[in-house]
Scaffold this active site. Sequence first.
Site, PDB file in Angstrom:
ATOM      1  N   ASN A 171      -0.490 -11.001  -2.204  1.00  0.00           N
ATOM      2  CA  ASN A 171      -0.887  -9.607  -1.930  1.00  0.00           C
ATOM      3  C   ASN A 171      -2.190  -9.414  -2.828  1.00  0.00           C
ATOM      4  O   ASN A 171      -2.517  -8.333  -2.716  1.00  0.00           O
ATOM      5  CB  ASN A 171       0.095  -8.556  -2.232  1.00  0.00           C
ATOM      6  CG  ASN A 171       0.688  -8.663  -3.495  1.00  0.00           C
ATOM      7  OD1 ASN A 171      -0.018  -9.492  -4.351  1.00  0.00           O
ATOM      8  ND2 ASN A 171       1.516  -7.841  -4.138  1.00  0.00           N
ATOM      9  N   GLU A 178      -0.634  -5.331  -9.553  1.00  0.00           N
ATOM     10  CA  GLU A 178      -0.388  -5.316  -7.791  1.00  0.00           C
ATOM     11  C   GLU A 178      -1.290  -4.266  -7.234  1.00  0.00           C
ATOM     12  O   GLU A 178      -2.075  -3.526  -8.141  1.00  0.00           O
ATOM     13  CB  GLU A 178       1.180  -4.780  -7.722  1.00  0.00           C
ATOM     14  CG  GLU A 178       2.265  -5.615  -8.347  1.00  0.00           C
ATOM     15  CD  GLU A 178       2.708  -6.570  -7.582  1.00  0.00           C
ATOM     16  OE1 GLU A 178       1.853  -7.362  -6.854  1.00  0.00           O
ATOM     17  OE2 GLU A 178       3.944  -6.841  -7.558  1.00  0.00           O
TER      18      GLU A 178
END
Length: 275
Positions: A171, A178
């Site tokens: 991702n 993140e």
Amino acid sequence: MGLRSIILSLLISKTVILSSISTFSSRRIQCPYGVKVMVEPTYEEMSERACEILMKKLKKIAGEKEEVVLVLPTGRTPIRLYELLIERYKDDPVWGKVILVQLDEYVGASPEDEESFQYFLKSRLLNKLRVKRFIGINGGAKNLEEEVIRYNELLKELGSIDILVLGIGRNGHIAFNEPGFSSQLNFDIVELTEETQKVNGVTYEKAFTITVPYLLKSKFIMLLASGESKQEIIERTLKGPISKDIPASLLRGHPDCIFILDEVAATKLITPIRP
Ligand code: PGA
């Protein structure tokens, strides 16, 4: 471009430095993605290239300073690099100047826990090399806030990272930053996405991580990516918008960053050379 054409190109030029989206050059030049991109035919050669670049940088900096701050990742990608460092450079005196700093850790994984990143670093590298100092994250800390404060202070004392090696999540995460990360501290606790938990095969919901603002202050950054599972994110990281939604894309603003990829990971960057 079919795999055969890539292989053909690679036969002509074993190491490929992407000089534009549509052509190859065997010279090391800045490519239009904002970082240098080096493509090696295989995972083994990617690891060898990373090993040689890392050692060259380490020795150069060690020739100029008493200490070299080195941050290394965990994960599947750097495994062969670490084996090569041991096989080829285990006894190199340069390690005596290295301060090795841990990049990230699961909250709840203590250093003795085999799932912990500290265990990974110790069993694969630290127990076999003599570095000057190791700065590790205590994932099993009872008081999480205190651990965050302690590590922030250590990072502040260090000033900045000399050499940062990174992997990349599917991702686009770098370390455990993140997509959409927000911390402005140098080191913080973050939530892991379900995808990251699944890919890593763990149930930890949170992790400690050095954050993006501190990572971006590193003097030299080398990101490694290998295999089909990284094709899409490498394309989005290098060809899409620079955005917090793909943390790795922020590396494109760094003045000395190189991506070392194997051919499979780089597939979507390569378009055919027209005859
Ligand atoms: P991997 O992990 O090397 O196991 O693919 C990379 C990452 O998640 O940062």
